[in-house]
Enzyme design. Structure first.
Site, PDB file in Angstrom:
ATOM      1  N   THR A  23      50.566 -48.940 -11.972  1.00 48.27           N
ATOM      2  CA  THR A  23      52.457 -48.487 -11.407  1.00 48.27           C
ATOM      3  C   THR A  23      52.716 -46.952 -12.049  1.00 48.27           C
ATOM      4  OG1 THR A  23      52.267 -50.623 -11.500  1.00 48.27           O
ATOM      5  CG2 THR A  23      54.094 -49.319 -11.719  1.00 48.27           C
ATOM      6  N   ASP A  86      44.305 -49.938  -8.743  1.00 52.01           N
ATOM      7  CA  ASP A  86      45.072 -51.217  -9.445  1.00 52.01           C
ATOM      8  C   ASP A  86      44.415 -51.793 -10.438  1.00 52.01           C
ATOM      9  OD1 ASP A  86      46.468 -54.276  -9.264  1.00 52.01           O
ATOM     10  OD2 ASP A  86      47.859 -52.974  -7.972  1.00 52.01           O
ATOM     11  N   SER A  87      44.809 -52.027 -11.498  1.00 53.47           N
ATOM     12  CA  SER A  87      43.539 -52.962 -12.132  1.00 53.47           C
ATOM     13  C   SER A  87      43.065 -54.357 -12.241  1.00 53.47           C
ATOM     14  CB  SER A  87      44.520 -53.104 -13.697  1.00 53.47           C
ATOM     15  OG  SER A  87      45.327 -54.244 -14.017  1.00 53.47           O
ATOM     16  N   SER A  88      43.864 -55.075 -10.810  1.00 55.58           N
ATOM     17  CA  SER A  88      43.530 -56.305 -10.831  1.00 55.58           C
ATOM     18  C   SER A  88      42.280 -56.059  -9.793  1.00 55.58           C
ATOM     19  CB  SER A  88      44.859 -56.659  -9.743  1.00 55.58           C
ATOM     20  OG  SER A  88      45.388 -56.077  -9.192  1.00 55.58           O
ATOM     21  N   THR A 118      48.788 -52.689 -15.891  1.00 57.42           N
ATOM     22  CA  THR A 118      48.998 -53.556 -16.785  1.00 57.42           C
ATOM     23  C   THR A 118      48.415 -54.962 -16.699  1.00 57.42           C
ATOM     24  OG1 THR A 118      50.799 -54.358 -15.028  1.00 57.42           O
ATOM     25  CG2 THR A 118      51.855 -52.120 -17.718  1.00 57.42           C
ATOM     26  N   ASP A 119      48.162 -55.013 -14.793  1.00 56.56           N
ATOM     27  CA  ASP A 119      47.777 -56.679 -14.747  1.00 56.56           C
ATOM     28  C   ASP A 119      46.433 -57.467 -15.646  1.00 56.56           C
ATOM     29  OD1 ASP A 119      49.346 -56.919 -13.450  1.00 56.56           O
ATOM     30  OD2 ASP A 119      48.520 -56.730 -11.724  1.00 56.56           O
TER      31      ASP A 119
HETATM   32  N1  ASN Z   1      49.030 -54.184 -10.319  1.00 54.52           N
HETATM   33  C1  ASN Z   1      49.448 -53.263 -11.080  1.00 54.52           C
HETATM   34  C2  ASN Z   1      48.120 -52.897 -12.161  1.00 54.52           C
HETATM   35  O1  ASN Z   1      48.044 -53.703 -12.474  1.00 54.52           O
HETATM   36  C3  ASN Z   1      50.662 -53.197 -12.508  1.00 54.52           C
HETATM   37  C4  ASN Z   1      51.678 -52.443 -13.568  1.00 54.52           C
HETATM   38  O2  ASN Z   1      50.454 -51.495 -13.686  1.00 54.52           O
HETATM   39  N2  ASN Z   1      52.000 -52.499 -13.732  1.00 54.52           N
HETATM   40  O3  ASN Z   1      47.693 -52.122 -11.729  1.00 54.52           O
END
Ligand code: ASN
Length: 601
Positions: A23, A86-88, A118-119
């Protein structure tokens, strides 16, 4: 009153920013949805005066505006992942890519900032902490809940704070900077999906806080006890998994999660590490996996606290060989398991030992990986193995033979195997030219003798007194060892005259057991010395009855004469050893009555 800003040119610190995705760097499309757009992040960033001091010229770098209380002016450049992620969607391959980028640029920068979703940020930070071995510069991982380019964003603070930490503070750790808190990377976990305090380290106080002032808790910084050169370790084991225990979990589910090719599993249990201990069939599955050498690490499902053996439902796991993950986060336990399992030089026993130690400050223990944590011998070997000093070679050749000797003295072949893994050469010779095999034979440690033989130790190696391992076994009458040596090709290589000399000396001292050891090792007990005399001549002359009795069966002709024309019988008669004369006569009669070709067994 605002602080006065000095505009003179300060010392500079260079930070390499790796934009992985997430994000923090996303951009809103025409529908208002957040999307990753390649090759736009850096350009957009330079439009923000807080991120770019256009008045400061630094070739190939963007300069941050000067900050009054920071000794270094921050210069940074940005490299972007392709594709942005996207980290997921990230996995071990992406951790390796980031780690490699850091390792390649390690010498050219003062610190690193990784911009990440953040994920799974806590997984990446934990993995990097293990992969970047002997890290000596700050690596700060950060992200955001709202994009840096949105009018209202936590991303800018997180980014700028991370740049300051990476450039102005000597913290040689992988860290996470998020929501004004500086956290140890391998202690973090995502605790909130909405808050600006999305990441935290529940079992460890923050390493620092950024309020009006930046406060670093320097006592909390992890400093390893060895000063080794930075290195990159990318060989993570992919076959690791996680099993979350829940009420009513079926045997089939557990079995499936533990089946091959799985090599390690993080078991997320209730509370203080508790497991449904009344479900014998579940325990059987775990037991069976442990027997298959699957490493199982127990961590709590709770967001804080640790595994303990306070309850029977928890201690049952340690009884079957499940390892306590103590207060590790699930992210740290998972990535540490992948790291430890990927180490080819550690065997299963060592892998399990290392898992309960604090390698990067990922768990609370006063056991740190230093001498004595495994045992002295292994501790020294490990330190030698990890040492990068110029004297390493010299130290190894001094210490390893002594360590191997200590393992042999203890009769501990496992320890010998460990030492081998740390680089000890079991065939090494000490300053007297003696090998571990000499010692093992002398001490009669048959298991060590067999281990050393199978490790390829030379069997007929002579020390500086011309003694071979076989001599050591003879001198201590270790018949099993003698036989093991002979079976594998050892040979008594003393010239016949030397052997005859020794036979005489043993006979004169009545050492019958030693004569037998010598014979077993291949010596011919009928050998004659320079004067043509055999051991039997001397035994008869000196009246050593037991020696005569022992030797006689091996002499086809007990009447053989020496250079003076004297036989053993002549010497016995001359010395009036009646009992020996009788013995010889008896033997002679027996010989006549038997097949003259028969030889004693
Ligand atoms: N889905 C995003 C990620 O982890 C969430 C984030 O960065 N806040 O890439």
């Amino acid at each position: 009153m605002a602080e006065k800003i000095c505009t003179c040119r300060k010392k500079e610190a260079r930070v390499h920013v790796i934009f992985v995705g997430g994000t923090i760097g996303m951009i809103r499309n025409e529908n208002g949805d957040l999307v990753c757009v390649p090759n736009i992040f850096c350009k957009r960033l330079t439009e923000y005066p807080t991120c770019n001091d256009q008045s400061y010229k630094a070739e190939n770098f963007i300069a941050l505006p000067m900050l009054p209380d920071m000794p270094y002016r921050v210069l940074y450049d940005v490299v972007e992942f392709n594709p942005l992620l996207d980290s997921s969607c990230m996995g071990m391959g992406d951790w390796q890519k980031i780690a490699k980028e850091v390792a390649i640029k390690m010498c050219s920068y003062d610190g690193f900032v990784i911009l990440h979703g953040t994920d799974t940020l806590a997984y990446t930070a934990s993995a990097l902490a293990f992969m970047l071995e002997n890290l000596n510069k700050p690596v700060v991982v950060t992200g955001a809940q709202i994009s840096i380019f949105d009018p209202r964003s936590d991303g800018r603070d997180n980014f700028l704070g991370s740049l300051l930490i990476a450039s102005n503070f000597n913290i040689p750790e992988v860290m996470v900077f998020f929501g004004n808190k500086l956290l140890r990377g391998c202690r973090t976990t995502k605790v909130n999906a909405d808050s600006f305090h999305a990441l935290d380290s529940p079992n460890l106080p923050a390493l620092g806080k950024m309020n009006v002032k930046i406060e670093i808790n320097s006592r909390q910084i992890f400093r390893p006890c060895t000063v080794n050169k930075f290195s990159l370790f990318c060989n993570l084991e992919e076959n690791v998994g996680m099993i979350r225990i829940y009420p009513g979990i079926t045997v089939a589910t557990l079995k499936e999660s533990l089946k091959e090719p799985i090599k390690g599993v993080v078991l997320q249990t209730y509370g203080a590490g508790n497991f449904p201990a009344d479900r014998e069939e579940l325990l059987d599955e775990l037991r069976e996996a442990v027997l298959r050498e699957v490493i199982i690490v127990n961590v709590t499902q709770c967001s804080a606290g640790m595994v303990s053996s306070a309850y029977a439902s928890g201690s049952v796991l340690s009884e079957i060989g499940v390892i306590s993950g103590h207060d590790m986060t699930q992210e740290a336990a998972f990535t540490k398991l992948a790291y430890v399992l990927g180490k080819p030089e550690w065997d299963l026993v060592n892998k399990k030992k290392v898992l309960v130690l604090s390698l990067r400050g990922e768990l609370t223990t006063n056991k740190v990986p230093k001498i004595n944590d495994i045992d002295l011998i292994e501790g020294v070997a490990r330190t030698l193995h990890m040492s990068t000093s110029l004297e390493k070679e010299q130290m190894c050749s001094t210490f390893y033979p002594a360590l191997v000797a200590a393992a042999v003295t203890q009769g501990d072949t496992q320890k010998m195997a460990d030492l081998q893994q740390y680089g000890a050469d079991l065939c090494d010779r000490n300053e007297d030219g003696r090998t571990a095999l000499h010692l093992a034979c002398y001490l009669g440690k048959l298991n060590c003798v067999c281990y050393l033989i199978s490790a390829g130790c030379p069997l007929n190696v002579q020390d500086r007194f011309n003694r071979t391992p076989l001599h050591e076994a003879i001198d201590t009458d270790n018949h099993d060892v003698i036989l093991a040596l002979l079976k594998n090709g050892a040979k008594l290589c003393d010239p016949p005259l030397v052997q005859a000399e020794l036979l005489r000396a043993l006979t004169e001292r009545g050492k019958v057991k030693r004569l037998e050891s010598f014979r077993l090792a291949g010596a011919d007990v009928t050998l004659a010395d320079r004067t043509g005399r055999t051991a039997l001549h001397y035994a008869c002359q000196l009246g050593i009855h037991e020696a005569v009795e022992y030797l006689l069966p091996y002499y086809k002709n007990p009447l053989l004469k020496d250079e003076l024309g004297m036989s053993p019988m002549d010497y016995a008669k001359a010395a009036n050893h009646e009992h020996i004369v009788t013995l010889l006569r008896f033997k002679e009669n027996e010989r006549r009555n038997q097949d003259p070709c028969a030889c004693p067994k």
